[in-house]
Structure formats: structure tokens, C-alpha cells
Design an enzyme around this catalytic site. Structure first.
Site, PDB file in Angstrom:
ATOM      1  N   LYS A 246      48.536  37.411  32.139  1.00  0.00           N
ATOM      2  CA  LYS A 246      47.505  36.414  32.079  1.00  0.00           C
ATOM      3  C   LYS A 246      47.113  36.476  30.605  1.00  0.00           C
ATOM      4  CE  LYS A 246      42.907  35.838  34.352  1.00  0.00           C
ATOM      5  NZ  LYS A 246      41.924  36.347  35.351  1.00  0.00           N
TER       6      LYS A 246
ATOM      7  N   SER B 121      40.573  33.087  38.882  1.00  0.00           N
ATOM      8  CA  SER B 121      41.224  32.579  37.645  1.00  0.00           C
ATOM      9  C   SER B 121      42.571  32.546  36.995  1.00  0.00           C
ATOM     10  CB  SER B 121      40.159  33.133  36.657  1.00  0.00           C
ATOM     11  OG  SER B 121      40.167  34.532  36.609  1.00  0.00           O
TER      12      SER B 121
ATOM     13  N   SER C 176      39.572  36.766  41.415  1.00  0.00           N
ATOM     14  CA  SER C 176      40.696  36.155  40.555  1.00  0.00           C
ATOM     15  C   SER C 176      42.014  36.412  40.414  1.00  0.00           C
ATOM     16  CB  SER C 176      40.340  36.182  39.124  1.00  0.00           C
ATOM     17  OG  SER C 176      38.753  35.554  38.922  1.00  0.00           O
TER      18      SER C 176
END
Lengths: 504, 481, 100
Positions: free
Chosen positions: A84, A159, A183
Site C-alpha cells: 500500500k 482504504s 481498511s
């Protein structure tokens, strides 16, 4: 079914590492296969902010050289990994999907990045996220939306949407995300993959760009439960550079996976499972009950239990998280790194930079958090929310005196269409209602894919455990994985049938 | 307790002062990371991700900083307690994170005191840990903030550990304030916590000043004065601020609670901001750090290892010398109290010991030992050496060491026996009858003049070995005889 | 809609947070923030007088590191990130006023 000759769909990280270590396959060949899959579908999915093809090739070659030289290349040798884009990678842009950090190259690596490199993993790219990890759909990215690989008209969740999509699409067998209010787990559920948020402090936050310091944790995405277990063994464990790091080595997880759930007591959280809470879809609730039945069939006792304070979790979270974020994001001021919009004085420069550099959701949360901490409001908002966390902990403690594990849906619905929930922030926030409580408590939890909804899109079931309860949690996850009904056929090209077992 | 009228800045008004002192702690590394804590150095070389506040960086607390903070707390008689760090949020370019990690609700040390030389105890409210900021240099426009073209920021200092010591409003004069700062500095240096150099910035003083009519018990509204860079400025700023406030009150105005800036060149303070404009720092507990709870064992081991502190030294010397702590203070300040106490214990006259320290050891004790000091003073008080001779021998002992008797005889010093002296005086009277008559004439001027004449002649005749006091006594006895 | 947070409040916190808002944004954000705080109003019903705030998810205390010099950053690498550099320092426009 999107399989074709040579697609890595269905190959696990465990199997890849074993093949590379034994010389059966080269790391470079493994990498090229995955780069080809990325090449084929990345334009459509946009999982990545940045693909690091050349850098990855160099790392893969180095792994192969070690194998050839008879040296130990590490437990994850040659395994392609996606990170990420809020984890610092030295010399490589780390943007948090924000204009304010566009092009920023950190001068250091996050601890998890160092540990993956030491294990021989090959970082293939930095994945898209909601800006600064604030969101539940990856629609808040400054660099475009990520599409759900199983239905590109839908969101992948957020997210960590990019990392979830990367694994679901077969771009990499494993990925790392971060989880502050769900997330990792929510996008895992929406994309039909495994996603784990470990105990707070189990994985170092050094090098993770902070959103809410007392809630953030890094965790893995994978297609199999075993791969997530392996990832946590490698990235977890004490880090002296993180004061909130548990002072223990990472627990052994891969070796407990086949112990089953005989004799375990499992409680379905009433407040999060539809009976008390509006918004949990019927098909999601149905999958949850099927999962409970599967655990019973495997020898666990399952009942419904109450963790009353969880209903206050959403409120407490949307005070605490923005409050900490408002302070964590103050450093983006145009002075030392990132975007600068010039002005005649430093204060105006700060304002111009932050106004141009942050998206609306980030601004919203910064203002909300600033308000919650401001003079006269601290007790009513931040102070009170921190007390609610204690209540939640106490309620969990009571539940865990009777049960070994708890169960709930991961997300209220299957993946929703892109653009459907962007009009009203509160609507989007409701996606986190099931995942938030374990962040507030600092407890581990994970999402395991368990069938599909009425629309054919994946459903995830959430397993919750007390602090450091990962071994027990993973035992139940392995049972659910084996018992899961047919999932979406396109998840990494892998089918998980009733007969159980993961693909080769 | 108020000072006497002679030290009032404005007659009839009492000045109330409380000081906030920030001292840099003498650790090898910064408070929250392993970057070096070093003065000077090329800009931005003593930095790392934590001291630059880079995204993803995290603080880890320096053990030695906690040890030194405990030392400071114990030396200031504070309660050392469980403490928590807090974020103080505001934007400023020299702040890498745009928040400072400090301590707010639960500081490591609370409720102590320090004792001035005269024995008065001044309250200390708290002494807590916090990190220092970087340094900005203003460029262009003569280097002054408001005319600057731009600023350059160096983060070498960012993250250096500070201890902030907040004093109670117990001080009543500029002299009190200077004494408090000197004493605090002596303590910090004695325990090795800081080098306390105001001019170098390793010790910084802000002062809170208010006034009230003499006899009033309620505190007046205070103003905080910043940018004080020396003890002298501290005194001047207090005087200016007290007068400013008295002038305002007597002309019918209220004092507005403000922060003010001391301008050394202009010799005045000017307003920075008022309480209404007081910044909202939005303090909350630092989530990246865990609470600090020093064990009883740790605290006791720090206490046991504390060196003798200035206050204890003053009391020890005062007791040994039969004097008060104010008298003992200078010797302690000069670091010669061990020497003095030992010399007194060896039998030296305490008063002479302290007088010698004050008058003749300003440059230090060098090679002087307690034993030789004691022997020298005893020779002097026993009449074997004149005061002048003793001073010379002392200087020699400081420079080269040795035994005072040997040094004295090496210099040819022997005090004149009284009988021999009388013979010399008689001879001179016989030789200079007219001068002797003038000495005895009854005219004050003549007496003085001739006294000097005869003293000079006696010194010449005795090669300087006559004791000045004995000579004067003898002349006085012989006068008019 | 309740006056949970006013337009002036939002303007004030935007200022504290160094964010510039247009009038339209100010209106929109005020509404949205009020919605969130409205939802959080369910906390008001709780009597938490006897509840301690959570200090930390983990019962950790005294996490300390030895006072030993560690690695410092390469200055060139650090300054390469900076928007404007002069004399090996970070250059910024002039600061108005002293630190608060």
C-alpha cells in the site's frame, strides 16, 4: 474464468517460495508471469500508483543469485508482493495517494519493507488507497479510482483497495495494507480475499505514514489463510523503533492452522449481526449464519452474545481517528518535503499548500479532529470517546470470558457501485460499523471469504479474537476457508469448492 | 515575605516574579531518537527521520533523559511520579512535526523547592521533559524578523531534550530572580544534567511579573516576558516591567494578561499577544509513546548517587565556620567549600579561612591543599606571619604547592618578635626627635603624616618583616610618652 | 438540523488547521461536519463519569532506548526532498510573528 496458460492465478506464496528456494522455478520467471498479468489488466483495474518492474527484476535476479550460490534466499524468496502506498520505500515515491506527497521519495524504508526484503520477497509496486487511508472505497484517491477486479463497475473497498484488488486480480499472491477502522478487512471482504488486522502492536508502524496512531496497524492480504499466516510471521514481532510495539517475537501461526476448532466457543456479536443494527444486508447475514454452522459442524460451540458498547464504536471512532489524524497531518506544511505552494509568508504558504494538496475527505477529517480537540470541546468529544474505548474493552473482556472467538459480518453489504456512496460522508462511514470495534480495542480480527451475495459478489465473514489471540483466530479461519461455499470464480483464478482445500 | 523598602522597585508596591527555565539536558542523543545531541555542527547533519518529523517516523524515549529528569526532580525536592507525554499542536517552520512532544497533565516532577543563599526557599511547581525545536535564521532586511526576506531552517537542534522548570511566584525582586537562576544553574551543573549556559542558549529564562500594593495578598495580573538572554537582562526586564505595570495601574488602567518581548537594545518590553489571542494548543496524550513510571528502585538509586548540592554545601560550611549561609555562599560558589571545611577541621580559624577565599583565591586554589591552608592560617593567627606575608605565602602555595613554613622561611619571612620591634622604634625616636615631636603635637594632620613616616622607617629597618598592626599599636602606646 | 457546529466554528478550526475554504466549501463542510457530530451525539447519553479514558491499547510502560548515537540521515538525500534549499538548510518565506 480468467485463467490462461501460465497465469499465476491460484498459486500461493507458500508454494512459490518453496519452488524458488528449491530451484524448481526462478524468481525472475515468477516475476515475469505476474508482470504479464498486471500488464493485461492494470489499465482496467488501476490497483497500482506505481509498478516497479525494473526494480523488481533486479531484486528477483539477486534472489536467484543467492539460490545459485547455495545461500538461504529467505522464507518468501521470489514472492511478488504489493505494498500500500502509505508505507515508506526508500528512494521510491510514497504518495499516500495524495497530491501533497506526489513524487516524495522517503530517505528510509519502513520496518515491514526491510523485513520483506530480508525474507527475499520482491516488491512489485505501490498500491492505490483512499488519500491518507481515509475512506472505505478507494474513491478518495488523488490518482484515480481502483476498480473491483470481480466487477470493475464496483468499488474494491477501502482504504487499502489497491492491495485487495492486486491480490484478487492475481497481480501478486500477497499484499500489505493498513487498517485503522477496517481498511484491510472491508476491502478483503469486497474483493473475496483474506485480510488480517493483527493485534495493535504486533506489526511495527515505523515507516507507516500515520493516520490515527492508536488505531493503525499493517496487515496482509492473501488468497489463502496460510499465506496471511506466513506474512505475519515475517513482518511481525518487536521493533525497538516503535514504542507501541509488543515486546515479543511474532507468534507461530503456520504451524497451528490445521488444529481445527474442536471445543472452541464462538460467539456471534448480536449488535453487529443485523438483529440490532440496520444496514446489514440479508445475503450477508445469511452467509454469516452459514459460516457459524460450518464452525459448529467442525466441533465448535456457537451462540449469540452481546457486546453492547460496540454500537457506540462508530461515534467514538469518528472522533478519535480524525483527532489523531489532525495532529499527524500537520507536518504536511510545504516546508521540508512534498508539495509547496508559495506565498509571501510562511503561514500563508502552509495554508496555500495544504488547501491545494489535500482532498475533501482529508480536509473534512482534519477539521473534525481539530474541533474535537479544541479548547472547550476536548472533554465532550475526544475525552468521552477515549472513555468509550474503555467501555468497549470491558465489554469484550466479558465476552471473552465466555467465548474464545467472536464472529460478525465484515461489511454490511457486498461491493457497491463506484459513485454510489460518495454524496454523503456519513453513508460511507457506515461501512465500517463491524470493523471499527476491534481497532478501538486493539484486538486482532480478520476477514475470510465465505461465498457470494445475491449479486454474485464476494461476502466476507469477520473473526475476532482477544489481544494476541491470532493463533486461535487463524485456526477458525482455516476451518472456514475449507468449508466455504463456491466463491466468485474470478478471484485470482482460484475456485474454493465445498470439498475444501486451496488451489495449488 | 517582602524585601525591605530599600529593594522595592517602586515604593509601596510589591513585585511578584515567577520564572520558567528551559535547560538542555546533557545527553549523547536526542530525546526521541538516536541522532546526536551536539552543539554546533554543519546544518542538518545531526538529523534522522524522527528529528525531521518525516512521515512514518516514530519517537522512542531516551533512557538517560529520564535519568537526568529524575535527578533534577530529586535535586529540586520534587515528587517524582508516573508521567505521560502530550502533543502541543501549533504550526511553525522550526517544528518538524508541527507539534511538540511535551508533558502537560502529568509531568515527571511536581511540587518542589530550591533554597537561595540566604536560606529562603522558593517553590518549584513542576519540572517536565519536552523536545527542543530546530533553529531558524532570518535572512535579508538586516536579520530582524519583521524585515526579513526569508528564513533558513536547521533541524540539528530539533528533538534535543529539554527540562522545563516552572517556578512558583515566590520571588520578590530582581536580585531574588538572579539568585534563583544562579542557584538553579549551580544545581543543574552539579548533578551533570546541563551545562546551563544562558548566553549559549542551553539555559533559557522566561519571566512572569505582576505587581500589587505592598501588604495586598491577592496576586495581580501577570505578564510573561520572553527573550531574556542574560542575568543582567533578567534584572533589567523585571524592573522595566514592574514600573510599566505600576504606571498603568496608578493611571487607572487594568493590566491585560499578555506575553511580552524584551528588547535588550531599547531596554523595554513590547506586547506579543494577549490572553484572548492565546493559542489553542489542543493538548492530548501522545499516542506514539507509553507512560513512564520510574520504579522506586530507580528513583532511590538516583537519589543515592546525587552529589552534594550547593544548599547542602552552604549549610555544611556555615555550620563548620559558625557563620550564616549567606556568608558561606561565595566559597561554595567558587567550589572551595571542601577545602575550607577541611582546613577548618584541621584547626584553622574559620573567619580567616573565608576571608582568604574571598580576597586571595579569586583565581582558584591551584595546588593549595587543605592541610597547608590550615597550617598557613594558623601561622598567621599565631603571629608567625603578618597578614601581608601570609598573602604572599598563600599565592606561592597556590602556584607551586609545598609546606607553608618552608615556603615562608624560603622567602625569608619571620615575624618580628615584639621586643626587637620596640628596640627599633626606640632607635628611630632617638634618631628623629623633631618628627617624633610633631607626631605627638596634637595636630591630626601632623600625626598622620608622621605616623606614615615612622611606619615607613620601621619597615625599612626591619626589611618589611614588622607586622603592620603591631607597629601601629606600638606607636600608639609610645605616643605622648 | 441542530446547531451542532456553526459556520464560525468551522471557519475557526479551518484557520487553526491552516486550510483555506471558499464560502461554498464552508457551507458544505459545516453541514457535513454537523451530520457526523449529530451521529456522535449518541455518546452524550452515556454517563462515563466513573470510566477511565483508555491510555493505551496495550499495557506497556517504560519503553526506553539507551542513550547511544545511531545512524543519521544522509543530508543530501534529505535535502533532495525539500521544496527549496539554501546553504544546506530548508528555505521558507518569512515567518510573521513569534512562535505561539
Amino acid at each position: 474464468m480468467r485463467t490462461s496458460t501460465g497465469t499465476p492465478g491460484g498459486i500461493t506464496a507458500q508454494r512459490l517460495a518453496a519452488d524458488v528456494r528449491s530451484g524448481v522455478r526462478s524468481a525472475r520467471a515468477v516475476l515475469e508471469e505476474h508482470l504479464a498479468v498486471i500488464e493485461a489488466r492494470e489499465d482496467e483495474i488501476h490497483a497500482f500508483n506505481l509498478v516497479l518492474a525494473d526494480e523488481a527484476r533486479a531484486v528477483a535476479d539477486a534472489v536467484d543469485a543467492r539460490v545459485t550460490a547455495g545461500e538461504d534466499p529467505g522464507p518468501l524468496a521470489g514472492v511478488p508482493v504489493a505494498l500500500k502506498d502509505n508505507m515508506c520505500t526508500r528512494g521510491v515515491p510514497t504518495t499516500c495517494s495524495s497530491l501533497i506527497l506526489e513524487g516524495w521519495r522517503p530517505p528510509y524504508d519502513a520496518t515491514v519493507v526491510e523485513r520483506l526484503a530480508a525474507a527475499g520477497a520482491v516488491v512489485v509496486g505501490k498500491t492505490n488507497l483512499d488519500e491518507f487511508a481515509m475512506g472505505s472505497s478507494t474513491e478518495n484517491s488523488a490518482f484515480g479510482v481502483t476498480h473491483n477486479p470481480l466487477d470493475p463497475s464496483k468499488v474494491p473497498g477501502g482504504s487499502s483497495g489497491g492491495s485487495a484488488a492486486a491480490v484478487a486480480a492475481g497481480f501478486t499472491p500477497v499484499a500489505l495494507g493498513s487498517d485503522t477502522g477496517g481498511s484491510i478487512r472491508q476491502p478483503a471482504a469486497l474483493c473475496g480475499v483474506v485480510g488480517v488486522k493483527p493485534t495493535y502492536g504486533a506489526v511495527s508502524r515505523y515507516g507507516l505514514v500515520a493516520f490515527a496512531s492508536s488505531l493503525d496497524q499493517i496487515g496482509p492480504f492473501s488468497r489463502t489463510v496460510a499465506d496471511s499466516a506466513l506474512m505475519l510471521e515475517i513482518i511481525g514481532g518487536h521493533d525497538p523503533r516503535d514504542s507501541t510495539s509488543i515486546p515479543e517475537p511474532a507468534p507461530d501461526l503456520t504451524s497451528v492452522l490445521d488444529r481445527g476448532v474442536e471445543g472452541l466457543r464462538i460467539g456471534i456479536i448480536q449488535e453487529l449481526s443485523g438483529e440490532g443494527l440496520e444496514g446489514i444486508a440479508d445475503d450477508v447475514r445469511a452467509r454469516l449464519h452459514e459460516a457459524a454452522a460450518a464452525l459448529e459442524a467442525a466441533g465448535a460451540t456457537v451462540a449469540t452474545t452481546s457486546v453492547p458498547s460496540t454500537v457506540y464504536g462508530l461515534s467514538a471512532y469518528y472522533v478519535v481517528a480524525p483527532a489523531e489524524a489532525s495532529s499527524n497531518l500537520a507536518r504536511y506544511d510545504g516546508v521540508r518535503f512534498g508539495l509547496r505552494v508559495d506565498a509571501s509568508n510562511a503561514g500563508d504558504m502552509n495554508s496555500a499548500t495544504r488547501t491545494a494538496g489535500f482532498g475533501d475527505e482529508v480536509k473534512r477529517r482534519i477539521m473534525l479532529g481539530t474541533y474535537a480537540l479544541s479548547a472547550g470541546y476536548y472533554d465532550a468529544y475526544y475525552g468521552k470517546s477515549q472513555k468509550v474505548r474503555t467501555l468497549i474493552l470491558e465489554d469484550f473482556a466479558r465476552a471473552y470470558s465466555e467465548y474464545d472467538l467472536l464472529l460478525s459480518p465484515t461489511a454490511p453489504t457486498t461491493a457497491f457501485p463506484i459513485g454510489e456512496k460518495t454524496a454523503d460522508p456519513m453513508t460511507m462511514y457506515l461501512n465500517d460499523v463491524c470493523t471499527i470495534p476491534s481497532n478501538l480495542a486493539g484486538h486482532p480480527s480478520m476477514s475470510v471469504p465465505f461465498g457470494v451475495g445475491d449479486d454474485g459478489m464476494p461476502v466476507g465473514v469477520q473473526i475476532l479474537a482477544p489481544a494476541t489471540g491470532e493463533p486461535t483466530m487463524f485456526r477458525a479461519a482455516a476451518v472456514l476457508e475449507a468449508a466455504a461455499p463456491a466463491g466468485h470464480p474470478a478471484v485470482g483464478g482460484m475456485t474454493v469448492g465445498p470439498a475444501g482445500g486451496s488451489a495449488t | 515575605m517582602s524585601d525591605d523598602a530599600a529593594t522595592e522597585i517602586v515604593p509601596g508596591w510589591e513585585t511578584v516574579i515567577g520564572l520558567e527555565v528551559h535547560a538542555e539536558l546533557a545527553t549523547a542523543t536526542k530525546l526521541f531518537s538516536g541522532a546526536p545531541n551536539q552543539f554546533g555542527g554543519e546544518p542538518n547533519t545531526n538529523v534522522d527521520p524522527v528529528s525531521l518529523g518525516l512521515p512514518g517516523s516514530l519517537p522512542v524515549l531516551n533512557e538517560q533523559a529520564v535519568e537526568l529528569a529524575i535527578r533534577v526532580g530529586l535535586a529540586l525536592h520534587c515528587r517524582v511520579q508516573r508521567s505521560v507525554f502530550a502533543r502541543k499542536n501549533y504550526f511553525y517552520p522550526d517544528m518538524p512535526k508541527d507539534f511538540q512532544i511535551s508533558q502537560f497533565d502529568l509531568p515527571i516532577n511536581e511540587e518542589g523547592w530550591l533554597e537561595l543563599a540566604d536560606g529562603r526557599q522558593m517553590g518549584i511547581e513542576r519540572a517536565h521533559l519536552e523536545e527542543d525545536t530546530g533553529k531558524s535564521t532570518h535572512v535579508g532586511g538586516g536579520g530582524r524578523i519583521h524585515e526579513a526576506g526569508y528564513s533558513l531552517v536547521d533541524y540539528n537542534r530539533a528533538g534535543v531534550p529539554l527540562i522545563e522548570i516552572v517556578g512558583a511566584p515566590d520571588l520578590r525582586s530582581p536580585e531574588d530572580a538572579r539568585s534563583y537562576v544562579s542557584e538553579l544553574r549551580s544545581i543543574l551543573v552539579a548533578i551533570g544534567a546541563s551545562d546551563g549556559k544562558m548566553e549559549e542558549g542551553s539555559m533559557r529564562v522566561d519571566c512572569n511579573v505582576s505587581v500589587r500594593p505592598m501588604g495586598e495578598t491577592e496576586l495581580g495580573t501577570r505578564c510573561e516576558v520572553k527573550n531574556i538572554n542574560s542575568l543582567r537582562s533578567l534584572g533589567r526586564a523585571i524592573v522595566y516591567e514592574a514600573r510599566r505595570q505600576v504606571d498603568l495601574i496608578t493611571s487607572g488602567e487594568r493590566i491585560e494578561q499578555q506575553t511580552r518581548h524584551w528588547n535588550e537594545d531599547e531596554g523595554r518590553t513590547h506586547k506579543l499577544r494577549s490572553k484572548e489571542e492565546a493559542y489553542d494548543y489542543r493538548y492530548f496524550p501522545e499516542p506514539d509513546l507509553v507512560p513512564v513510571e520510574p520504579s522506586d528502585e530507580w528513583i532511590e538509586s538516583v537519589r543515592a548517587a546525587l552529589p552534594m548540592l550547593p544548599r547542602e554545601r552552604r549549610h555544611r560550611l556555615a555550620d563548620a565556620a559558625g557563620a550564616d549561609t549567606t556568608t558561606a555562599a561565595l566559597t561554595v560558589e567558587r567550589g572551595m567549600d571542601d577545602l575550607a571545611v577541611e582546613a577548618i577541621a584541621a584547626g584553622a580559624d574559620p573567619v580567616r579561612v573565608l576571608v582568604h577565599v574571598e580576597n586571595n583565591l579569586a583565581e582558584g586554589a591551584g595546588s593549595l591543599t587543605a592541610a597547608s591552608f590550615a597550617a598557613l592560617v594558623t601561622m598567621e593567627t599565631g603571629g608567625d606571619l603578618t597578614a601581608t606575608q601570609a598573602k604572599t605565602v598563600l599565592a606561592a602555595l597556590v602556584a607551586d604547592g609545598g609546606d607553608p613554613a618552608e615556603v615562608a622561611s624560603g622567602l625569608g619571612f619571620e615575624a618580628m618578635a615584639d621586643g626587637a620591634l620596640e628596640a627599633v622604634v626606640d632607635a628611630l625616636i632617638a634618631e628623629y626627635p623633631d618628627d617624633w615631636a610633631a607626631f605627638n603635637s596634637g595636630d591630626e594632620k601632623e600625626r598622620k603624616k608622621k605616623s606614615g613616616f615612622f611606619v615607613g622607617q620601621i619597615m625599612k629597618a626591619t626589611s618589611g618583616q614588622a607586622d603592620g598592626r603591631a607597629v601601629n599599636e606600638l606607636l600608639a602606646r609610645r605616643a605622648n610618652s | 438540523m441542530t446547531e451542532r457546529i456553526s459556520r464560525e466554528d468551522v471557519a475557526h478550526v479551518a484557520d487553526l488547521a491552516r486550510l483555506l475554504l471558499t464560502d461554498d466549501e464552508l457551507d458544505a463542510f459545516t453541514g457535513q461536519l454537523a451530520d457526523v457530530l449529530d451521529h456522535a451525539a449518541d455518546l452524550e447519553a452515556l454517563d462515563l463519569a466513573d470510566v477511565e479514558p483508555m491510555i493505551h491499547p496495550l499495557p506497556l510502560r517504560n519503553v526506553l532506548r539507551p542513550d547511544v548515537v545511531g545512524a543519521t540521515s544522509d543530508r543530501a538525500e534529505v535535502l533532495a526532498c525539500a521544496p527549496t534549499v539554501e546553504d544546506d538548510q530548508f528555505r521558507v518565506p518569512p515567518v510573521l510573528g513569534e512562535a505561539p
